[in-house]
Design a protein around this motif. Structure first.
Motif, PDB file in Angstrom:
ATOM      1  N   HIS A  62      -5.356   4.925   1.837  1.00 35.73           N
ATOM      2  CA  HIS A  62      -5.371   3.843   2.291  1.00 35.73           C
ATOM      3  C   HIS A  62      -7.061   2.816   3.017  1.00 35.73           C
ATOM      4  CE1 HIS A  62      -1.082   3.927   3.588  1.00 35.73           C
ATOM      5  NE2 HIS A  62      -1.037   2.137   3.183  1.00 35.73           N
TER       6      HIS A  62
ATOM      7  N   ILE B   2      -8.230   1.207   0.045  1.00 37.00           N
ATOM      8  CA  ILE B   2      -7.550  -0.138  -0.120  1.00 37.00           C
ATOM      9  C   ILE B   2      -8.234  -1.175   0.765  1.00 37.00           C
ATOM     10  CG2 ILE B   2      -5.731  -1.311   0.220  1.00 37.00           C
ATOM     11  CD1 ILE B   2      -4.343   0.578  -0.997  1.00 37.00           C
TER      12      ILE B   2
ATOM     13  N   TYR C  55      -8.734  -6.240  -1.546  1.00 31.81           N
ATOM     14  CA  TYR C  55      -7.341  -5.266  -2.031  1.00 31.81           C
ATOM     15  C   TYR C  55      -6.860  -5.044  -3.186  1.00 31.81           C
ATOM     16  CZ  TYR C  55      -8.084  -6.184   3.281  1.00 31.81           C
ATOM     17  OH  TYR C  55      -8.729  -6.477   5.168  1.00 31.81           O
TER      18      TYR C  55
ATOM     19  N   PHE D 274      -6.309  -1.052  -5.612  1.00 29.86           N
ATOM     20  CA  PHE D 274      -5.190  -0.402  -4.782  1.00 29.86           C
ATOM     21  C   PHE D 274      -4.959   0.487  -6.556  1.00 29.86           C
ATOM     22  CE2 PHE D 274      -1.377  -4.420  -3.983  1.00 29.86           C
ATOM     23  CZ  PHE D 274      -2.753  -4.082  -2.544  1.00 29.86           C
TER      24      PHE D 274
ATOM     25  N   THR E 297       0.598  -0.886  -0.182  1.00 26.33           N
ATOM     26  CA  THR E 297      -0.372   0.651  -0.186  1.00 26.33           C
ATOM     27  C   THR E 297       0.781   1.342  -0.315  1.00 26.33           C
ATOM     28  OG1 THR E 297      -0.011  -0.285   2.562  1.00 26.33           O
ATOM     29  CG2 THR E 297      -1.374  -1.504   1.712  1.00 26.33           C
TER      30      THR E 297
ATOM     31  N   THR F 204      -1.331   2.082   8.497  1.00 25.42           N
ATOM     32  CA  THR F 204      -1.904   2.564   7.700  1.00 25.42           C
ATOM     33  C   THR F 204      -1.041   4.191   7.780  1.00 25.42           C
ATOM     34  OG1 THR F 204      -3.986   1.113   6.912  1.00 25.42           O
ATOM     35  CG2 THR F 204      -4.132   3.833   6.912  1.00 25.42           C
TER      36      THR F 204
END
Length: 185
Positions: free
Chosen positions: A132, A135, A98, A102, A48, A164
């Motif tokens: 974040h 995601i 997830y 992206f 991430t 995060t």
């Protein structure tokens, strides 16, 4: 609102240069996937961080394209995903949400950077926290379909919240450092 120059100003570059940057960016994200803390059902990686940096450095179009390339390489079996994994099965398992979030997160980071959010630390950090959030929301939504909302929130979101914040701060520092290097050179 006028666009802010990004650390990687590639607007007037030929397609081949943009394609090379996208390929190198996808490989940087793959390398970040090797940095991981094994957890169940979703490992914690540095992906991430890399996703958001790629978006903020290259802009929303190049960021989204880089992540689409990254996902395509992972889908066909190249060792792009967490721990060097690859293949279509990972796009149906617990990490699928997830992964599929992206490109949207990179596009959001790039979009905000183009609008000047990369000029000041607080807005840059806020943009990365929002990325974040995209995601984590995508991951939780998909994980909830597989394991239910309780597991999605307790195992797919909560354990990642502190990381995060840390990864967002590291991403902001990275983008600021690249921008300083660009301006100095």
């Amino acid at each position: 609102m006028p666009r802010t120059p990004l650390p990687l100003s590639l607007e007037d570059s030929p397609f081949a240069a943009k394609a090379l940057v996208a390929l190198l960016g996808s490989w940087a994200i793959a390398a970040s996937a090797w940095v991981q803390v094994p957890m169940y059902p979703v490992p914690m990686t540095m992906q991430t961080f890399a996703v958001l940096v790629v978006g903020a450095l290259g802009g929303w179009r190049l960021g989204a394209a880089t992540l689409a390339l990254y996902l395509a390489q992972g889908f066909v079996g190249m060792p792009m995903l967490a721990g060097g994994a690859g293949g279509p099965q990972y796009f149906m398992g617990p990490t699928a949400g997830y992964l599929l979030a992206f490109p949207a997160a990179a596009a959001l980071a790039g979009f905000l950077a183009e609008r000047g959010w990369n000029r000041r630390w607080p807005t840059l950090l806020a943009g990365f926290l929002l990325g974040h959030g995209v995601i984590l929301a995508g991951g939780a939504a998909w994980l909830a379909t597989l394991k239910g909302w309780e597991v999605a929130l307790t195992a797919g979101v909560a354990p990642f919240l502190a990381a995060t914040v840390l990864k967002s701060a590291l991403a902001a520092a990275t983008v600021k450092a690249v921008d300083r290097l660009r301006k100095a050179g």
